[in-house]
Design a protein around this motif. Structure first.
Motif, PDB file in Angstrom:
ATOM      1  N   UNK A 488      26.465  45.937  44.188  1.00 19.98           N
ATOM      2  CA  UNK A 488      27.919  45.995  44.362  1.00 19.98           C
ATOM      3  C   UNK A 488      28.519  44.608  44.160  1.00 19.98           C
ATOM      4  N   UNK A 489      29.706  44.574  43.561  1.00 23.66           N
ATOM      5  CA  UNK A 489      30.421  43.309  43.395  1.00 23.66           C
ATOM      6  C   UNK A 489      31.913  43.603  43.294  1.00 23.66           C
ATOM      7  N   UNK A 490      32.706  42.640  43.716  1.00 22.11           N
ATOM      8  CA  UNK A 490      34.150  42.747  43.533  1.00 22.11           C
ATOM      9  C   UNK A 490      34.620  41.975  42.301  1.00 22.11           C
ATOM     10  N   UNK A 491      33.673  41.430  41.524  1.00 19.98           N
ATOM     11  CA  UNK A 491      33.985  40.732  40.263  1.00 19.98           C
ATOM     12  C   UNK A 491      33.444  41.582  39.116  1.00 19.98           C
ATOM     13  N   UNK A 492      34.327  42.027  38.247  1.00 17.34           N
ATOM     14  CA  UNK A 492      33.916  42.949  37.189  1.00 17.34           C
ATOM     15  C   UNK A 492      32.877  42.329  36.267  1.00 17.34           C
ATOM     16  N   UNK A 493      33.074  41.081  35.866  1.00 14.85           N
ATOM     17  CA  UNK A 493      32.129  40.453  34.946  1.00 14.85           C
ATOM     18  C   UNK A 493      30.755  40.280  35.583  1.00 14.85           C
ATOM     19  N   UNK A 494      30.719  40.008  36.890  1.00 17.81           N
ATOM     20  CA  UNK A 494      29.445  39.871  37.597  1.00 17.81           C
ATOM     21  C   UNK A 494      28.721  41.217  37.648  1.00 17.81           C
ATOM     22  N   UNK A 495      29.459  42.290  37.953  1.00 12.68           N
ATOM     23  CA  UNK A 495      28.855  43.612  38.019  1.00 12.68           C
ATOM     24  C   UNK A 495      28.283  44.021  36.665  1.00 12.68           C
ATOM     25  N   UNK A 496      29.044  43.769  35.599  1.00 10.53           N
ATOM     26  CA  UNK A 496      28.581  44.120  34.253  1.00 10.53           C
ATOM     27  C   UNK A 496      27.340  43.316  33.891  1.00 10.53           C
ATOM     28  N   UNK A 497      27.339  42.039  34.246  1.00 15.38           N
ATOM     29  CA  UNK A 497      26.182  41.201  33.931  1.00 15.38           C
ATOM     30  C   UNK A 497      24.935  41.676  34.669  1.00 15.38           C
ATOM     31  N   UNK A 498      25.056  41.979  35.959  1.00 16.21           N
ATOM     32  CA  UNK A 498      23.896  42.445  36.721  1.00 16.21           C
ATOM     33  C   UNK A 498      23.389  43.775  36.160  1.00 16.21           C
ATOM     34  N   UNK A 499      24.288  44.657  35.783  1.00 12.67           N
ATOM     35  CA  UNK A 499      23.890  45.940  35.195  1.00 12.67           C
ATOM     36  C   UNK A 499      23.125  45.721  33.891  1.00 12.67           C
ATOM     37  N   UNK A 500      23.622  44.825  33.052  1.00 19.56           N
ATOM     38  CA  UNK A 500      22.967  44.576  31.765  1.00 19.56           C
ATOM     39  C   UNK A 500      21.566  44.003  31.945  1.00 19.56           C
ATOM     40  N   UNK A 501      21.414  43.065  32.882  1.00 16.70           N
ATOM     41  CA  UNK A 501      20.085  42.485  33.128  1.00 16.70           C
ATOM     42  C   UNK A 501      19.132  43.562  33.642  1.00 16.70           C
ATOM     43  N   UNK A 502      19.612  44.378  34.598  1.00 10.99           N
ATOM     44  CA  UNK A 502      18.762  45.410  35.185  1.00 10.99           C
ATOM     45  C   UNK A 502      18.283  46.398  34.131  1.00 10.99           C
ATOM     46  N   UNK A 503      19.167  46.776  33.212  1.00  9.38           N
ATOM     47  CA  UNK A 503      18.825  47.814  32.240  1.00  9.38           C
ATOM     48  C   UNK A 503      18.040  47.267  31.048  1.00  9.38           C
TER      49      UNK A 503
END
Length: 577
Positions: A488-503
């Protein structure tokens, strides 16, 4: 019970009246002579006539002097008189060297001072300071017991207004965990009496009452004394509503306050640490970096200046050779499913999940866990945050919850030795990196103080969520079926980055949600800049539009976003087959 005989009272009345008449007639010489005679009067009160009051057996009898107050002619002239105690440390109104609020501030300063040095506090030395708080509160309790009988007695002057609530919160921040909760109970009792004294007056604002109950809730205080405080606070707020004197509130970024809802929660015992108002208070305290830093620096200076020379108070963490990940020592039943919060901060989410009333078996949510049958562990680098979390957990007697100061990657590596299944890893609102378009933008932002406290770059190893960390989590969750990672994040760019790394790099695949994010407004400056630069949006089936944890598991940041109508970006991952 009369302290003075009728004869003695009449004698003093007559002398004061004669002096008033002399002043009115302009005979100031006679008035001064009478004043000198009055000043020589000494009234001795024998304490053995008050056997029902708890007092130290070696306390001397009390001596009182007569103090006169002259009224101006505009107020009718004349004089009044009262008894005031002479040189008795238990009853005089002078400030004690061991002031409760100052001692609480010093206790917090001790912990801050240790944290800044990268070392732990010597708990024995902290206990000595806490014992002084207890002794001072015992002294104030004795004052309170005799204040009805003896004029001039100061019951709790040093804790007037909101001071008892502030002392409770500071002690909680220091991780103070008294054995019998006497300190927190007594502070709550003092706060109740203060509200009874001034809570219904016009000079006491509704938000002053809220400040008191919120601080005790933020400190995780529970029990009968807190229930009494809530009842008194609800009565005071109810009176103000009936008299139409509640604040029309525009309290900073608070918006309007629903007093009916707060009064109801105070009366039905649902008001506490995980109430929206309390979590919002914690979020404000933890995110106002400059103000918080100044507050902590002042506390550390207070401790160093007053106590640092008289005690060694501190010791290196290297002196403690115990293994923080000795699972069988941490939990009664280490075979239970484990939930780990990486970067747990002040531990609010785990405290709610481990002890929350609504944290049973989830219903239709994707995270299918019986929280009441889980163990929980939180890890964070902040000693201050972990002390807070440990203190509340210990006072709540949560044997299934533990907090550890340490590196995120080390914690995940040690999970490989956990005897039971690791069912859920959580990364909730990690401190984001600075977002800038260019090096020039970054330098300009830092020069203006904007986000200067944030890690410099997501690629520079300063951001907690790395490819290595996510790979380690994937390996641990792959040991058993149904292991999941919540991000979870309240920063959109941070959330997208974590999702991309995970996937793409860590071997995870996203869970798709029925209640997914279809559209998204860029409501923050950071999000707007992200969109302007063509960044991927946190929309689609991989992002949930609804919370994924029970209400009791919400963090302070999530609640702040909810109240401020800002989005929270949520993803759930499972290890790829």
């Amino acid at each position: 019970m009369q302290l003075l005989s009728v004869e003695k009272r009449n004698e003093i009345d007559n002398m004061v009246r004669e002096r008033s008449e002399a002043r009115w007639d302009g005979d100031y010489k006679r008035a001064d002579e009478l004043r000198d005679e009055i000043d020589q009067i000494c009234v001795t009160i024998r304490l053995d006539q008050f056997q029902s009051i708890y007092l130290d057996s070696d306390l001397d009898d009390l001596e009182y002097k007569v103090v006169t107050t002259d009224l101006p002619r505009s107020q009718g002239g004349g004089s009044t008189w009262e008894l005031q105690p002479i040189n008795n440390p238990l009853f005089n109104n002078a400030k004690s060297e061991d002031n409760v609020l100052q001692l609480a501030h010093a206790a917090l300063g001790m912990v801050v001072s240790a944290s800044e040095r990268g070392i732990d506090v010597n708990e024995q030395d902290l206990d000595k300071l806490v014992s002084r708080v207890e002794a001072r509160l015992q002294s104030l309790k004795k004052r309170k017991a005799v204040s009805t009988f003896f004029p001039g007695t100061a019951a709790a002057g040093e804790l007037h207004g909101r001071k008892a609530a502030d002392a409770a919160f500071w002690l909680c921040l220091a991780g103070v965990n008294p054995r019998d909760n006497f300190i927190y109970d007594e502070l709550a009792q003092v706060a109740s009496e203060e509200l009874l004294r001034f809570g219904s007056k016009n000079s006491c604002r509704s938000k002053d009452i809220l400040h008191i109950v919120e601080r005790f809730a933020m400190a995780g205080c529970v029990g009968s004394s807190v229930h009494q405080l809530h009842s008194v606070a609800a009565d005071c707020l109810q009176i103000k509503m009936m008299n139409n004197t509640t604040d029309s509130i525009q309290d900073g970024d608070d918006g309007s306050i629903d007093y009916n809802k707060i009064i109801k929660s105070l009366r039905d015992s649902s008001f506490g640490l995980h109430s929206e108002r309390s979590l919002l208070g914690l979020w404000r305290f933890s995110t106002r970096q400059r103000k918080q830093r100044v507050f902590f620096e002042n506390a550390a200076r207070h401790f160093d200046g007053r106590f640092g020379k008289e005690s060694t108070m501190l010791h290196s963490i290297d002196d403690d050779k115990s293994d923080p990940y000795e699972w069988r020592a941490l939990f009664k039943d280490p075979s239970r499913p484990l939930v780990v919060d990486v970067g747990s901060g002040m531990g609010v989410s785990l405290l709610g999940l481990a002890g929350g009333k609504d944290a049973g078996t989830t219903g239709d949510e994707e995270i299918q866990l019986d929280w009441n049958k889980c163990n929980f562990v939180g890890v964070d680098l902040s000693r201050l945050a972990i002390r807070f979390a440990k203190g509340v957990s210990n006072r709540w007697e949560l044997s299934n919850l533990r907090f550890i100061v340490g590196q995120a990657e080390e914690c995940i590596e040690r999970l490989s030795t956990y005897p039971g299944p690791v069912k859920l890893a959580m990364i909730q609102f990690p401190t984001p990196y600075r977002y800038t378009n260019s090096r020039e933008d970054e330098e300009a932002s830092v020069a203006q103080g904007y986000n200067s406290q944030l890690p410099e770059d997501s690629e520079a190893g300063c951001f907690m969520v790395t490819e290595k960390l996510l790979r380690l989590i994937q390996e641990v969750l792959s040991r058993d079926e149904n292991g999941m990672l919540l991000v979870q994040s309240n920063c959109e760019d941070v959330a997208v980055r974590m999702k991309n790394i995970a996937e793409t790099k860590a071997g995870f695949e996203s869970v798709e949600f029925k209640n997914s994010v279809i559209s998204l407004d860029a409501v923050t400056q950071r999000a707007q800049r992200w969109v302007e630069n063509g960044g991927d949006r946190a929309i689609g089936k991989s992002f949930s539009s609804l919370p994924l944890l029970p209400m009791s598991g919400r963090t302070e940041t999530e609640v702040a976003c909810l109240l401020d109508e800002k989005p929270v970006h949520r993803c759930l991952f499972v290890p790829r087959d």
